[in-house]
Motif scaffolding. Structure first.
Motif, short mmCIF file in Angstrom:
data_model
loop_
_atom_site.label_atom_id
_atom_site.label_comp_id
_atom_site.label_asym_id
_atom_site.label_seq_id
_atom_site.Cartn_x
_atom_site.Cartn_y
_atom_site.Cartn_z
N ASP A 15 20.53 -34.01 -10.77
CA ASP A 15 19.56 -33.79 -9.70
C ASP A 15 19.26 -35.01 -8.84
O ASP A 15 18.57 -34.91 -7.84
CB ASP A 15 18.26 -33.19 -10.25
N HIS A 16 19.81 -36.18 -9.23
CA HIS A 16 19.62 -37.37 -8.41
C HIS A 16 20.61 -38.45 -8.81
O HIS A 16 21.31 -38.33 -9.82
CB HIS A 16 18.19 -37.91 -8.54
N GLY A 17 20.66 -39.50 -8.00
CA GLY A 17 21.53 -40.63 -8.27
C GLY A 17 21.49 -41.59 -7.10
O GLY A 17 20.66 -41.44 -6.20
N THR A 18 22.38 -42.56 -7.12
CA THR A 18 22.40 -43.60 -6.09
C THR A 18 23.71 -43.56 -5.33
O THR A 18 24.79 -43.73 -5.92
CB THR A 18 22.22 -44.99 -6.74
N ALA A 19 23.61 -43.34 -4.02
CA ALA A 19 24.78 -43.40 -3.15
C ALA A 19 24.92 -44.83 -2.66
O ALA A 19 23.93 -45.48 -2.33
CB ALA A 19 24.60 -42.45 -1.97
N GLU A 20 26.15 -45.32 -2.64
CA GLU A 20 26.41 -46.69 -2.21
C GLU A 20 27.72 -46.77 -1.46
O GLU A 20 28.58 -45.91 -1.60
CB GLU A 20 26.54 -47.62 -3.41
N CYS A 21 27.84 -47.84 -0.71
CA CYS A 21 29.11 -48.20 -0.10
C CYS A 21 29.49 -49.54 -0.68
O CYS A 21 28.74 -50.50 -0.61
CB CYS A 21 28.96 -48.29 1.41
N ARG A 22 30.67 -49.60 -1.29
CA ARG A 22 31.13 -50.84 -1.92
C ARG A 22 32.39 -51.34 -1.22
O ARG A 22 33.22 -50.53 -0.79
CB ARG A 22 31.39 -50.62 -3.40
N SER A 23 32.52 -52.63 -1.12
CA SER A 23 33.69 -53.27 -0.52
C SER A 23 34.02 -52.74 0.87
O SER A 23 35.18 -52.57 1.23
CB SER A 23 34.91 -53.13 -1.44
N GLY A 24 32.99 -52.41 1.62
CA GLY A 24 33.16 -52.04 3.01
C GLY A 24 33.46 -50.59 3.32
O GLY A 24 33.02 -50.08 4.34
N ASP A 25 34.21 -49.90 2.46
CA ASP A 25 34.61 -48.55 2.80
C ASP A 25 34.76 -47.61 1.59
O ASP A 25 35.33 -46.55 1.70
CB ASP A 25 35.93 -48.58 3.58
N GLN A 26 34.23 -48.02 0.46
CA GLN A 26 34.33 -47.20 -0.75
C GLN A 26 32.98 -46.50 -0.99
O GLN A 26 32.02 -47.12 -1.41
CB GLN A 26 34.70 -48.05 -1.95
N ALA A 27 32.94 -45.20 -0.71
CA ALA A 27 31.72 -44.42 -0.92
C ALA A 27 31.68 -43.98 -2.37
O ALA A 27 32.61 -43.33 -2.86
CB ALA A 27 31.69 -43.21 0.01
N VAL A 28 30.62 -44.35 -3.07
CA VAL A 28 30.47 -44.01 -4.49
C VAL A 28 29.08 -43.44 -4.76
O VAL A 28 28.16 -43.63 -3.97
CB VAL A 28 30.73 -45.22 -5.41
N PHE A 29 28.96 -42.74 -5.88
CA PHE A 29 27.69 -42.17 -6.29
C PHE A 29 27.50 -42.45 -7.77
O PHE A 29 28.37 -42.14 -8.58
CB PHE A 29 27.67 -40.65 -6.04
N THR A 30 26.37 -43.07 -8.13
CA THR A 30 26.07 -43.38 -9.53
C THR A 30 25.03 -42.39 -10.04
O THR A 30 23.96 -42.24 -9.46
CB THR A 30 25.55 -44.83 -9.66
N VAL A 31 25.36 -41.71 -11.13
CA VAL A 31 24.48 -40.71 -11.73
C VAL A 31 23.52 -41.38 -12.72
O VAL A 31 23.70 -42.54 -13.07
CB VAL A 31 25.30 -39.58 -12.40
N PRO A 32 22.49 -40.64 -13.17
CA PRO A 32 21.47 -41.25 -14.03
C PRO A 32 22.00 -41.92 -15.31
O PRO A 32 21.39 -42.88 -15.78
CB PRO A 32 20.55 -40.08 -14.37
N ASP A 33 23.14 -41.48 -15.85
CA ASP A 33 23.64 -42.11 -17.07
C ASP A 33 24.37 -43.42 -16.79
O ASP A 33 24.87 -44.08 -17.70
CB ASP A 33 24.52 -41.16 -17.88
N GLY A 34 24.46 -43.80 -15.50
CA GLY A 34 25.09 -45.06 -15.13
C GLY A 34 26.55 -44.96 -14.72
O GLY A 34 27.15 -45.94 -14.29
N THR A 35 27.14 -43.77 -14.83
CA THR A 35 28.53 -43.58 -14.43
C THR A 35 28.62 -43.54 -12.91
O THR A 35 27.84 -42.86 -12.25
CB THR A 35 29.08 -42.26 -15.01
N THR A 36 29.58 -44.27 -12.36
CA THR A 36 29.80 -44.30 -10.92
C THR A 36 31.07 -43.53 -10.59
O THR A 36 32.12 -43.77 -11.18
CB THR A 36 29.89 -45.75 -10.41
#
Length: 81
Positions: A15-36
């Motif tokens: 139901d939630h997590g953290t969206a990020e951009c890493r190294s300029g162009d890598q879109a990732v999403f980290t879920v509550p258990d810490g998996t990206t």
């Protein structure tokens, strides 16, 4: 980012997590258990695992589109760029 932000367009089984951009162009999403997870090909090629394990299925059994989540994540790439 959470299900509350995207409502019916929320594409994940968490139901939630953290969206990020890493190294300029890598879109990732980290879920509550810490998996990206990778949201785009560039993140997958960088070694992040596929988002498929936490991707939701719609009423017809098809996977819910990642489009809205990916779009918002890519805006972070441009903002940080």
């Amino acid at each position: 980012m959470s299900e509350k932000n995207l409502g019916y367009a929320w594409p994940l089984t968490v139901d939630h997590g953290t969206a990020e951009c890493r190294s300029g162009d890598q879109a990732v999403f980290t879920v509550p258990d810490g998996t990206t997870y990778a949201l785009n090909d560039r993140a997958r090629k960088a070694g992040y695992q596929s988002i498929e394990p936490v991707r939701a299925s719609g009423d017809g059994g098809d996977k819910v589109s990642l489009g809205t989540l990916l779009s918002k994540s890519l805006k972070l790439c441009r903002a940080g760029g």
